[in-house]
Write a protein that holds these residues in place. Structure first.
Motif, PDB file in Angstrom:
ATOM      1  N   SER A  80       0.892  -1.098   0.011  1.00 45.29           N
ATOM      2  CA  SER A  80      -0.028  -0.051  -0.104  1.00 45.29           C
ATOM      3  C   SER A  80       0.840   1.334   0.102  1.00 45.29           C
ATOM      4  CB  SER A  80      -0.928   0.045   1.107  1.00 45.29           C
ATOM      5  OG  SER A  80      -0.161  -0.130   2.230  1.00 45.29           O
ATOM      6  N   SER A  81       2.058   1.156  -0.028  1.00 50.33           N
ATOM      7  CA  SER A  81       2.935   2.093  -0.189  1.00 50.33           C
ATOM      8  C   SER A  81       3.914   2.574  -1.433  1.00 50.33           C
ATOM      9  CB  SER A  81       4.098   2.150   1.107  1.00 50.33           C
ATOM     10  OG  SER A  81       3.374   1.618   2.173  1.00 50.33           O
ATOM     11  N   PRO A 113       6.357  -1.475  -8.612  1.00 47.39           N
ATOM     12  CA  PRO A 113       6.515  -2.183  -7.368  1.00 47.39           C
ATOM     13  C   PRO A 113       7.870  -2.026  -6.522  1.00 47.39           C
ATOM     14  CG  PRO A 113       5.575  -3.682  -9.059  1.00 47.39           C
ATOM     15  CD  PRO A 113       6.064  -2.410  -9.733  1.00 47.39           C
ATOM     16  N   PHE A 114       7.799  -1.931  -5.333  1.00 43.25           N
ATOM     17  CA  PHE A 114       9.178  -2.203  -4.677  1.00 43.25           C
ATOM     18  C   PHE A 114      10.014  -3.166  -4.881  1.00 43.25           C
ATOM     19  CE2 PHE A 114       7.165   0.349  -0.669  1.00 43.25           C
ATOM     20  CZ  PHE A 114       7.371   1.505  -1.199  1.00 43.25           C
ATOM     21  N   PRO A 115      11.278  -3.226  -4.972  1.00 39.38           N
ATOM     22  CA  PRO A 115      12.116  -4.495  -5.176  1.00 39.38           C
ATOM     23  C   PRO A 115      11.835  -5.422  -4.340  1.00 39.38           C
ATOM     24  CG  PRO A 115      13.349  -2.180  -5.441  1.00 39.38           C
ATOM     25  CD  PRO A 115      12.234  -2.040  -4.865  1.00 39.38           C
ATOM     26  N   ASP A 116      12.022  -6.595  -4.948  1.00 42.77           N
ATOM     27  CA  ASP A 116      11.786  -7.773  -3.831  1.00 42.77           C
ATOM     28  C   ASP A 116      12.671  -7.626  -2.583  1.00 42.77           C
ATOM     29  OD1 ASP A 116      10.098  -8.795  -5.815  1.00 42.77           O
ATOM     30  OD2 ASP A 116      11.477  -9.858  -6.620  1.00 42.77           O
ATOM     31  N   HIS A 117      13.891  -7.126  -2.622  1.00 42.15           N
ATOM     32  CA  HIS A 117      14.672  -6.989  -1.309  1.00 42.15           C
ATOM     33  C   HIS A 117      14.162  -6.153  -0.244  1.00 42.15           C
ATOM     34  CE1 HIS A 117      16.549  -3.823  -3.708  1.00 42.15           C
ATOM     35  NE2 HIS A 117      16.768  -3.499  -2.639  1.00 42.15           N
ATOM     36  N   LEU A 132      -0.948  -5.328  13.301  1.00 46.43           N
ATOM     37  CA  LEU A 132      -2.571  -5.272  12.687  1.00 46.43           C
ATOM     38  C   LEU A 132      -2.609  -5.075  11.354  1.00 46.43           C
ATOM     39  CD1 LEU A 132      -5.580  -5.417  13.787  1.00 46.43           C
ATOM     40  CD2 LEU A 132      -5.551  -2.794  14.002  1.00 46.43           C
ATOM     41  N   PHE A 133      -2.017  -3.980  10.732  1.00 47.32           N
ATOM     42  CA  PHE A 133      -2.347  -3.739   9.376  1.00 47.32           C
ATOM     43  C   PHE A 133      -1.582  -4.632   8.430  1.00 47.32           C
ATOM     44  CE2 PHE A 133      -2.546  -0.110  11.985  1.00 47.32           C
ATOM     45  CZ  PHE A 133      -4.005   0.485  11.724  1.00 47.32           C
ATOM     46  N   SER A 134      -0.667  -5.447   8.980  1.00 46.45           N
ATOM     47  CA  SER A 134      -0.160  -6.553   8.048  1.00 46.45           C
ATOM     48  C   SER A 134      -1.004  -7.662   7.980  1.00 46.45           C
ATOM     49  CB  SER A 134       1.134  -7.074   8.455  1.00 46.45           C
ATOM     50  OG  SER A 134       2.021  -6.345   8.542  1.00 46.45           O
ATOM     51  N   LEU A 135      -2.278  -7.539   8.373  1.00 43.15           N
ATOM     52  CA  LEU A 135      -3.127  -8.940   8.362  1.00 43.15           C
ATOM     53  C   LEU A 135      -4.193  -8.740   7.208  1.00 43.15           C
ATOM     54  CD1 LEU A 135      -4.387  -9.148  12.192  1.00 43.15           C
ATOM     55  CD2 LEU A 135      -2.496 -10.337  11.252  1.00 43.15           C
ATOM     56  N   TYR A 136      -4.075  -7.741   6.484  1.00 45.79           N
ATOM     57  CA  TYR A 136      -4.932  -7.396   5.436  1.00 45.79           C
ATOM     58  C   TYR A 136      -4.084  -7.996   4.266  1.00 45.79           C
ATOM     59  CZ  TYR A 136      -8.232  -4.991   8.470  1.00 45.79           C
ATOM     60  OH  TYR A 136      -8.967  -4.667   9.615  1.00 45.79           O
ATOM     61  N   PRO A 137      -4.615  -8.499   3.245  1.00 42.56           N
ATOM     62  CA  PRO A 137      -3.788  -9.406   2.242  1.00 42.56           C
ATOM     63  C   PRO A 137      -3.134  -8.139   1.154  1.00 42.56           C
ATOM     64  CG  PRO A 137      -6.137  -9.493   2.031  1.00 42.56           C
ATOM     65  CD  PRO A 137      -6.167  -9.162   3.228  1.00 42.56           C
ATOM     66  N   HIS A 138      -3.916  -6.743   1.221  1.00 47.89           N
ATOM     67  CA  HIS A 138      -3.272  -5.809   0.472  1.00 47.89           C
ATOM     68  C   HIS A 138      -2.926  -4.622   1.262  1.00 47.89           C
ATOM     69  CE1 HIS A 138      -3.711  -8.176  -3.195  1.00 47.89           C
ATOM     70  NE2 HIS A 138      -4.884  -8.315  -2.897  1.00 47.89           N
ATOM     71  N   LEU A 179      -8.038  -2.442   3.863  1.00 43.60           N
ATOM     72  CA  LEU A 179      -8.708  -1.926   4.998  1.00 43.60           C
ATOM     73  C   LEU A 179      -9.502  -0.661   4.684  1.00 43.60           C
ATOM     74  CD1 LEU A 179      -9.115  -1.821   8.081  1.00 43.60           C
ATOM     75  CD2 LEU A 179      -6.750  -0.544   8.172  1.00 43.60           C
ATOM     76  N   LEU A 180      -8.812   0.157   3.946  1.00 40.99           N
ATOM     77  CA  LEU A 180      -9.571   1.739   3.511  1.00 40.99           C
ATOM     78  C   LEU A 180     -10.790   1.223   2.673  1.00 40.99           C
ATOM     79  CD1 LEU A 180      -6.525   3.850   2.845  1.00 40.99           C
ATOM     80  CD2 LEU A 180      -7.938   4.076   4.783  1.00 40.99           C
ATOM     81  N   TYR A 181     -10.833   0.276   1.985  1.00 45.72           N
ATOM     82  CA  TYR A 181     -11.855  -0.217   1.145  1.00 45.72           C
ATOM     83  C   TYR A 181     -12.979  -0.760   1.831  1.00 45.72           C
ATOM     84  CZ  TYR A 181     -14.818  -2.511  -2.472  1.00 45.72           C
ATOM     85  OH  TYR A 181     -15.779  -2.745  -3.335  1.00 45.72           O
ATOM     86  N   PHE A 182     -12.626  -1.595   2.710  1.00 47.05           N
ATOM     87  CA  PHE A 182     -13.581  -2.100   3.697  1.00 47.05           C
ATOM     88  C   PHE A 182     -14.355  -0.881   4.620  1.00 47.05           C
ATOM     89  CE2 PHE A 182     -14.470  -3.430   8.179  1.00 47.05           C
ATOM     90  CZ  PHE A 182     -15.230  -4.415   8.141  1.00 47.05           C
ATOM     91  N   GLU A 183     -13.448   0.032   5.101  1.00 50.67           N
ATOM     92  CA  GLU A 183     -13.992   1.199   5.866  1.00 50.67           C
ATOM     93  C   GLU A 183     -14.950   2.016   5.067  1.00 50.67           C
ATOM     94  OE1 GLU A 183     -10.651   2.831   7.971  1.00 50.67           O
ATOM     95  OE2 GLU A 183     -11.014   1.152   9.726  1.00 50.67           O
TER      96      GLU A 183
END
Length: 288
Positions: free
Chosen positions: A50-51, A57-61, A209-215, A220-224
């Motif tokens: 989400s960042s 995309p961010f590099p894999d490392h 807590l915010f790592s529990l959402y798959p994306h 999380l923002l979509y849900f809310e």
């Protein structure tokens, strides 16, 4: 677009995808410059999914929570690779006024050349995006005696790490995300005594807590936004806070009874995302 930080770059990327002509003015020599001046242990509190910026995309490392130095390099690489023809560095927008015909904007821009000279130019634009950041100017409240205090005193914006404070006592005024991380940094670097002060009751949630959402935050923002009313988000946040941190008043930290989501939306008061400071408070290794 004024500013080549994350908001300016993301806006530019969307304009480029829509084939809308644009230019980005950045007053420093690199994009995302403010992230280059942060303290070494600083990492994002949001997960990588989400960042990252559109289409890159961010590099894999990169770790799950990206460091400030990696983020600065990523932003500059994005600007010089994805948006290369559109970004003007060493360019400061000194004024922006409605155009004479009432359509769009007229901008006055100073550009520093390689030899240090300054050139002035005018630009006309149909739309103006101000992406200069919301926290660039430190707010230092008046504290009686601060000028005559013989120790070192600084705002968290000037913090560069706790190594030189090993064996010394330190007081951190304020217990938001910056204050909590500065206190943790001091403890990790061997400060002799770390004390924090909290003026108001706080909201606190674990970062994991915010790592529990798959994306990450996006889901999380979509849900809310579409599935849960604010009162439900407030209720869930309050329940988690009571389950995980109900013991904090005994350590001197009062928990806020206001809704977590309501405070964020109405007053821009983000919860403290705990990355280890709270456990040290519980153990008495950081005093309140």
């Amino acid at each position: 677009i004024v500013g080549a930080g994350p908001a300016g770059l993301a806006t530019a990327a969307r304009l480029q995808q829509a084939r809308v002509p644009f230019v980005v003015f950045e007053r420093e020599v690199t994009a995302g410059h403010s992230w280059r001046t942060r303290y070494p242990r600083l990492h994002l509190h949001t997960v990588g999914a989400s960042s990252q910026l559109p289409g890159w995309p961010f590099p894999d490392h990169f770790p799950e929570y990206v460091s400030a130095s990696d983020l600065a390099a990523y932003y500059d690489g994005y600007a010089r690779t994805v948006l290369a023809p559109h970004v003007r560095y060493n360019a400061t927008v000194t004024s922006a006024k409605p155009a004479a015909d009432g359509k769009g904007w007229s901008l006055r821009v100073s550009i520093r050349t390689a030899d240090g000279a300054v050139q002035w130019r005018r630009y006309e634009a149909a739309a103006l995006v101000v992406a200069t950041g919301q926290e660039g100017a430190p707010v230092i409240p008046p504290i009686e005696g601060r000028e005559s205090f013989e120790g070192e005193s600084m705002h968290s914006a000037a913090w560069r790490g706790g190594a030189k404070y090993a064996g010394k006592k330190a007081l951190v005024v304020g217990f938001g995300n910056s204050g909590a991380e500065v206190a943790l940094d001091l403890w990790e670097q061997g400060a002799a005594g770390v004390t924090v002060t909290a003026r108001s009751p706080i909201h606190v949630l674990p970062r994991w807590l915010f790592s529990l959402y798959p994306h990450g935050m996006r889901s999380l923002l979509y849900f809310e936004r579409f599935l849960a009313p604010i009162w439900l988000s407030d209720a869930v946040g309050g329940l988690l806070q009571r389950l995980l941190y109900s013991d904090l008043p005994s350590a001197g930290l009062q928990l806020s009874r206001a809704g977590v989501k309501s405070e964020l939306l109405r007053h821009h008061r983000a919860p403290l995302l705990d990355i280890g400071t709270i456990e040290l408070v519980r153990r008495g290794e950081i005093s309140v």
